[in-house]
Design a protein around this motif. Structure first.
Motif, short mmCIF file in Angstrom:
data_model
loop_
_atom_site.label_atom_id
_atom_site.label_comp_id
_atom_site.label_asym_id
_atom_site.label_seq_id
_atom_site.Cartn_x
_atom_site.Cartn_y
_atom_site.Cartn_z
N ASP A 121 0.01 -3.83 -14.14
CA ASP A 121 1.30 -4.00 -13.46
C ASP A 121 1.93 -5.35 -13.77
N ALA A 122 1.09 -6.34 -14.06
CA ALA A 122 1.60 -7.69 -14.30
C ALA A 122 1.97 -7.93 -15.77
N LYS A 123 1.80 -6.95 -16.65
CA LYS A 123 2.04 -7.15 -18.09
C LYS A 123 3.41 -7.74 -18.40
N PRO A 124 4.50 -7.25 -17.79
CA PRO A 124 5.80 -7.83 -18.11
C PRO A 124 5.90 -9.32 -17.74
N LEU A 125 5.16 -9.73 -16.70
CA LEU A 125 5.18 -11.13 -16.29
C LEU A 125 4.27 -11.96 -17.18
N LEU A 126 3.11 -11.40 -17.54
CA LEU A 126 2.19 -12.11 -18.43
C LEU A 126 2.85 -12.38 -19.78
N ALA A 127 3.66 -11.44 -20.24
CA ALA A 127 4.32 -11.61 -21.54
C ALA A 127 5.30 -12.76 -21.54
N ARG A 128 5.74 -13.18 -20.35
CA ARG A 128 6.72 -14.27 -20.24
C ARG A 128 6.10 -15.62 -19.96
N CYS A 129 4.78 -15.67 -19.79
CA CYS A 129 4.15 -16.95 -19.45
C CYS A 129 3.51 -17.57 -20.70
N PHE B 1 0.80 -1.22 0.00
CA PHE B 1 0.00 0.00 0.00
C PHE B 1 0.83 1.27 0.00
N GLY B 2 2.14 1.15 0.14
CA GLY B 2 2.96 2.35 0.20
C GLY B 2 3.96 2.52 -0.91
N ALA B 3 4.23 1.45 -1.67
CA ALA B 3 5.29 1.52 -2.68
C ALA B 3 4.80 1.99 -4.04
N GLY B 4 3.54 1.69 -4.37
CA GLY B 4 3.06 2.01 -5.69
C GLY B 4 3.62 1.09 -6.75
N ARG B 5 4.09 -0.07 -6.36
CA ARG B 5 4.66 -1.06 -7.26
C ARG B 5 4.01 -2.42 -7.00
N PRO B 6 3.92 -3.28 -8.02
CA PRO B 6 3.37 -4.62 -7.78
C PRO B 6 4.26 -5.41 -6.83
N THR B 7 3.62 -6.15 -5.95
CA THR B 7 4.35 -6.91 -4.92
C THR B 7 3.95 -8.37 -4.99
N ILE B 8 4.94 -9.24 -5.08
CA ILE B 8 4.67 -10.67 -5.04
C ILE B 8 4.97 -11.18 -3.64
N ASP C 255 -4.47 -13.94 5.38
CA ASP C 255 -4.69 -14.87 6.49
C ASP C 255 -4.33 -16.31 6.12
N ASP C 256 -4.37 -16.63 4.83
CA ASP C 256 -4.14 -18.02 4.42
C ASP C 256 -3.52 -18.03 3.02
N LEU C 257 -2.24 -17.70 2.94
CA LEU C 257 -1.55 -17.63 1.65
C LEU C 257 -1.09 -19.02 1.23
N ARG C 258 -1.51 -19.46 0.04
CA ARG C 258 -1.25 -20.82 -0.40
C ARG C 258 -0.33 -20.92 -1.61
N LEU C 259 -0.12 -19.82 -2.32
CA LEU C 259 0.77 -19.80 -3.47
C LEU C 259 1.24 -18.38 -3.67
N PRO C 260 2.30 -18.14 -4.44
CA PRO C 260 2.73 -16.78 -4.68
C PRO C 260 1.62 -15.93 -5.29
N ILE C 261 1.44 -14.73 -4.75
CA ILE C 261 0.38 -13.85 -5.22
C ILE C 261 0.96 -12.48 -5.50
N LEU C 262 0.65 -11.95 -6.69
CA LEU C 262 1.00 -10.57 -7.01
C LEU C 262 -0.16 -9.69 -6.61
N LEU C 263 0.08 -8.78 -5.67
CA LEU C 263 -0.93 -7.83 -5.23
C LEU C 263 -0.52 -6.45 -5.71
N SER C 264 -1.48 -5.73 -6.28
CA SER C 264 -1.22 -4.39 -6.79
C SER C 264 -2.26 -3.46 -6.23
N HIS C 265 -1.83 -2.25 -5.83
CA HIS C 265 -2.74 -1.29 -5.23
C HIS C 265 -2.54 0.07 -5.88
#
Length: 278
Positions: free
Chosen positions: A174-182, A137-144, A268-278
């Motif tokens: 924010d995830a476009k560079p990652l989506l382009a690689r999948c 919430f403070g960086a302005g960047r996508p966070t995994i 509360d219950d993280l089960r896999l890597p998640i990219l959160l963007s705000h």
């Protein structure tokens, strides 16, 4: 353009476990990113009070806390350097100090200069949660978020939690560079959690991604009485996704973070890597 990823490590009072080193390097390697490690150690101001010095031995306790912080930071840095060297991931490092009230702010401010932030997540570790909230919430960047007890598998399939909202759209951008690689993108829409402006929102996004050259599909699911964050993660795992992309709902009143329902359920219950963007 090559991605630049930041791994912030706050070492006080409860630093990350060693798992964060392997997880961060694995993500950086798969996305072809350079990794920069920022170690934030604690610097506690001296307390000048004769009674506290005599009865509580505060100066010694402060010194011990600072030494433990620096030692843990050096240990984690060594682990990341070892993992990065073995994986061939370009690495740079930095160590800074901050007062107890400014540790997380220092990490969030530094995170603004990178394309992607990687944050270790450990259930029951308040330092990792506060750091995650501060960066999201403070960086302005996508966070995994990188869960401690989860192997980082292949990230060639990515799931997107999509409801047509502004924060969801920001997360996709924010995830476009990652989506382009999948290889494959799965758009997941929960249809019974809240009213949707468009019933075909998921298919519209998938169609737009296909027109941009991505292999994309849309899936509609129902949450029922289950937390939507848990349902989204379960669906992503069933689809074989190694990463879930979603918008982070919430804001901060000074240091008290007010989170949206889906974001709270994920944390509360993280089960896999998640990219959160705000």
């Amino acid at each position: 353009m090559k991605l630049k990823a930041l791994l912030p490590l706050v070492t006080h009072p409860d630093p990350n476990s060693d798992a964060v080193a392997a997880h961060a390097v694995a993500v950086a390697r798969q996305f072809g990113a350079d990794l920069h490690v920022l170690v934030v150690n604690v610097d506690i101001p001296p307390v000048s009070n004769a009674l506290s010095d005599l009865l509580l031995d505060l100066p010694n306790k402060i010194r011990q806390a600072e030494e433990q912080s620096r030692a843990r930071g050096a240990h984690l840095l060594d682990r990341v350097e070892h993992q990065a060297s073995a994986a061939g991931v370009p690495l740079s490092t930095e160590e800074v100090s901050a007062g107890p009230a400014f540790l997380y702010e220092k990490a969030a401010t530094s995170a603004r200069y990178f394309d992607l932030d990687l944050v270790g997540w450990e259930k029951g570790n308040p330092t990792s949660r506060t750091l995650a909230e501060a960066v999201i919430f403070g960086a302005g960047r996508p966070t995994i978020l990188l869960p401690e007890h989860c192997d980082i598998g292949t990230l060639d399939r990515i799931a997107i939690a999509w409801d047509g909202s502004r924060v969801a759209a920001r997360a996709v951008a924010d995830a476009k560079p990652l989506l382009a690689r999948c290889e494959t993108v799965s758009v997941v829409t929960v249809v019974d959690e809240k009213p949707l402006a468009e019933l075909d929102a998921g298919e519209r996004l998938a169609d737009g991604l296909r027109k941009r050259g991505l292999q994309a599909e849309a899936t509609r699911i129902e949450a029922g009485d289950a937390p939507v964050g848990a349902i989204l993660q379960e669906q992503a795992i069933q689809l074989g996704a190694g990463l879930l992309v979603m918008g982070g709902y919430g804001h901060s009143r000074v240091r008290d973070f007010i989170l949206g329902g889906a974001t709270e359920a994920v944390l509360d219950d993280l089960r896999l890597p998640i990219l959160l963007s705000h």
